[in-house]
Motif scaffolding. Structure first.
Motif, mmCIF file in Angstrom:
data_model
loop_
_atom_site.group_PDB
_atom_site.id
_atom_site.type_symbol
_atom_site.label_atom_id
_atom_site.label_comp_id
_atom_site.label_asym_id
_atom_site.label_seq_id
_atom_site.Cartn_x
_atom_site.Cartn_y
_atom_site.Cartn_z
ATOM 1 N N LEU A 30 0.823 -1.203 0.000
ATOM 2 C CA LEU A 30 0.000 0.000 0.000
ATOM 3 C C LEU A 30 0.860 1.256 0.000
ATOM 4 O O LEU A 30 2.014 1.231 0.412
ATOM 5 C CB LEU A 30 -0.911 0.007 1.231
ATOM 6 C CG LEU A 30 -1.864 -1.165 1.388
ATOM 7 C CD1 LEU A 30 -2.713 -0.980 2.634
ATOM 8 C CD2 LEU A 30 -2.739 -1.340 0.165
ATOM 9 N N THR A 31 0.257 2.331 -0.448
ATOM 10 C CA THR A 31 0.945 3.621 -0.391
ATOM 11 C C THR A 31 0.995 4.087 1.058
ATOM 12 O O THR A 31 0.262 3.571 1.917
ATOM 13 C CB THR A 31 0.198 4.677 -1.231
ATOM 14 O OG1 THR A 31 -1.082 4.934 -0.608
ATOM 15 C CG2 THR A 31 0.003 4.228 -2.674
ATOM 16 N N GLU A 32 1.831 5.052 1.339
ATOM 17 C CA GLU A 32 1.921 5.600 2.696
ATOM 18 C C GLU A 32 0.582 6.208 3.118
ATOM 19 O O GLU A 32 0.191 6.104 4.283
ATOM 20 C CB GLU A 32 3.041 6.639 2.780
ATOM 21 C CG GLU A 32 4.428 6.033 2.731
ATOM 22 C CD GLU A 32 4.687 5.048 3.858
ATOM 23 O OE1 GLU A 32 4.344 5.337 5.020
ATOM 24 O OE2 GLU A 32 5.240 3.965 3.577
ATOM 25 N N THR A 33 -0.142 6.810 2.187
ATOM 26 C CA THR A 33 -1.450 7.398 2.487
ATOM 27 C C THR A 33 -2.450 6.317 2.870
ATOM 28 O O THR A 33 -3.178 6.450 3.852
ATOM 29 C CB THR A 33 -1.972 8.196 1.276
ATOM 30 O OG1 THR A 33 -1.023 9.222 0.963
ATOM 31 C CG2 THR A 33 -3.324 8.818 1.561
ATOM 32 N N GLU A 34 -2.486 5.227 2.113
ATOM 33 C CA GLU A 34 -3.384 4.118 2.422
ATOM 34 C C GLU A 34 -3.036 3.497 3.775
ATOM 35 O O GLU A 34 -3.915 3.195 4.581
ATOM 36 C CB GLU A 34 -3.321 3.049 1.330
ATOM 37 C CG GLU A 34 -3.906 3.483 0.001
ATOM 38 C CD GLU A 34 -3.597 2.513 -1.119
ATOM 39 O OE1 GLU A 34 -4.494 2.290 -1.957
ATOM 40 O OE2 GLU A 34 -2.467 1.971 -1.168
ATOM 41 N N LYS A 35 -1.745 3.327 4.010
ATOM 42 C CA LYS A 35 -1.281 2.748 5.267
ATOM 43 C C LYS A 35 -1.695 3.628 6.448
ATOM 44 O O LYS A 35 -2.192 3.131 7.454
ATOM 45 C CB LYS A 35 0.241 2.583 5.234
ATOM 46 C CG LYS A 35 0.804 1.920 6.457
ATOM 47 C CD LYS A 35 2.305 1.748 6.331
ATOM 48 C CE LYS A 35 2.889 1.228 7.625
ATOM 49 N NZ LYS A 35 4.340 1.123 7.590
ATOM 50 N N ALA A 36 -1.525 4.927 6.318
ATOM 51 C CA ALA A 36 -1.900 5.858 7.387
ATOM 52 C C ALA A 36 -3.404 5.812 7.646
ATOM 53 O O ALA A 36 -3.847 5.880 8.802
ATOM 54 C CB ALA A 36 -1.460 7.276 7.029
ATOM 55 N N GLU A 37 -4.193 5.676 6.593
ATOM 56 C CA GLU A 37 -5.651 5.596 6.731
ATOM 57 C C GLU A 37 -6.054 4.339 7.516
ATOM 58 O O GLU A 37 -6.895 4.396 8.415
ATOM 59 C CB GLU A 37 -6.299 5.589 5.346
ATOM 60 C CG GLU A 37 -7.803 5.556 5.371
ATOM 61 C CD GLU A 37 -8.421 5.532 3.987
ATOM 62 O OE1 GLU A 37 -9.604 5.159 3.901
ATOM 63 O OE2 GLU A 37 -7.738 5.855 2.988
ATOM 64 N N ILE A 38 -5.436 3.226 7.184
ATOM 65 C CA ILE A 38 -5.739 1.978 7.885
ATOM 66 C C ILE A 38 -5.286 2.071 9.340
ATOM 67 O O ILE A 38 -6.015 1.670 10.255
ATOM 68 C CB ILE A 38 -5.088 0.779 7.174
ATOM 69 C CG1 ILE A 38 -5.744 0.569 5.816
ATOM 70 C CG2 ILE A 38 -5.206 -0.486 8.021
ATOM 71 C CD1 ILE A 38 -5.023 -0.419 4.929
ATOM 72 N N GLU A 39 -4.103 2.596 9.569
ATOM 73 C CA GLU A 39 -3.601 2.718 10.935
ATOM 74 C C GLU A 39 -4.510 3.608 11.784
ATOM 75 O O GLU A 39 -4.746 3.320 12.963
ATOM 76 C CB GLU A 39 -2.168 3.245 10.926
ATOM 77 C CG GLU A 39 -1.174 2.206 10.431
ATOM 78 C CD GLU A 39 0.224 2.747 10.226
ATOM 79 O OE1 GLU A 39 0.406 3.986 10.148
ATOM 80 O OE2 GLU A 39 1.155 1.929 10.131
ATOM 81 N N ALA A 40 -5.032 4.666 11.199
ATOM 82 C CA ALA A 40 -5.950 5.542 11.926
ATOM 83 C C ALA A 40 -7.232 4.792 12.282
ATOM 84 O O ALA A 40 -7.755 4.925 13.394
ATOM 85 C CB ALA A 40 -6.267 6.785 11.095
ATOM 86 N N HIS A 41 -7.729 4.001 11.347
ATOM 87 C CA HIS A 41 -8.940 3.224 11.613
ATOM 88 C C HIS A 41 -8.678 2.190 12.703
ATOM 89 O O HIS A 41 -9.484 2.030 13.635
ATOM 90 C CB HIS A 41 -9.440 2.541 10.337
ATOM 91 C CG HIS A 41 -10.646 1.678 10.572
ATOM 92 N ND1 HIS A 41 -11.915 2.208 10.680
ATOM 93 C CD2 HIS A 41 -10.763 0.337 10.754
ATOM 94 C CE1 HIS A 41 -12.771 1.222 10.913
ATOM 95 N NE2 HIS A 41 -12.094 0.074 10.949
ATOM 96 N N ILE A 42 -7.563 1.482 12.603
ATOM 97 C CA ILE A 42 -7.216 0.443 13.578
ATOM 98 C C ILE A 42 -7.099 1.036 14.986
ATOM 99 O O ILE A 42 -7.479 0.395 15.966
ATOM 100 C CB ILE A 42 -5.896 -0.255 13.163
ATOM 101 C CG1 ILE A 42 -6.135 -1.125 11.932
ATOM 102 C CG2 ILE A 42 -5.324 -1.080 14.301
ATOM 103 C CD1 ILE A 42 -4.865 -1.671 11.311
ATOM 104 N N ALA A 43 -6.614 2.247 15.078
ATOM 105 C CA ALA A 43 -6.442 2.894 16.387
ATOM 106 C C ALA A 43 -7.780 3.077 17.106
ATOM 107 O O ALA A 43 -7.831 3.061 18.338
ATOM 108 C CB ALA A 43 -5.743 4.240 16.221
#
Length: 75
Positions: free
Chosen positions: A19-32
């Motif tokens: 995934l792109t860094e943007t996609e990764k950040a989006e998933i990490e925010a959701h997981i949090a």
């Protein structure tokens, strides 16, 4: 498809570095903020870490990831 279903499908791709860094950040925010997706992420992380050993074939890795995904969907 719910947001959780979308993110759960992308967790494996994230762990594989697809995934792109943007996609990764989006998933990490959701997981949090989502206990269900965080549990799925932690399960996949554990499985992924265990599967880095050379004793696993690609077919074995695929089967384990498939079973982890099914278990997460059932939980």
């Amino acid at each position: 498809m719910t947001d959780c279903e979308k993110y759960q499908e992308l967790i494996s791709a994230m762990l594989d570095g697809e995934l792109t860094e943007t996609e990764k950040a989006e998933i990490e925010a959701h997981i949090a903020g989502c206990d269900e997706c965080r549990a799925m992420y932690e399960a996949f992380t554990a499985v992924s870490g265990a599967m880095t050993a050379d004793v696993f074939t690609d077919d074995m890795r695929t089967e384990v990831m498939f079973q982890a995904l099914e278990a997460g969907a059932a939980g």
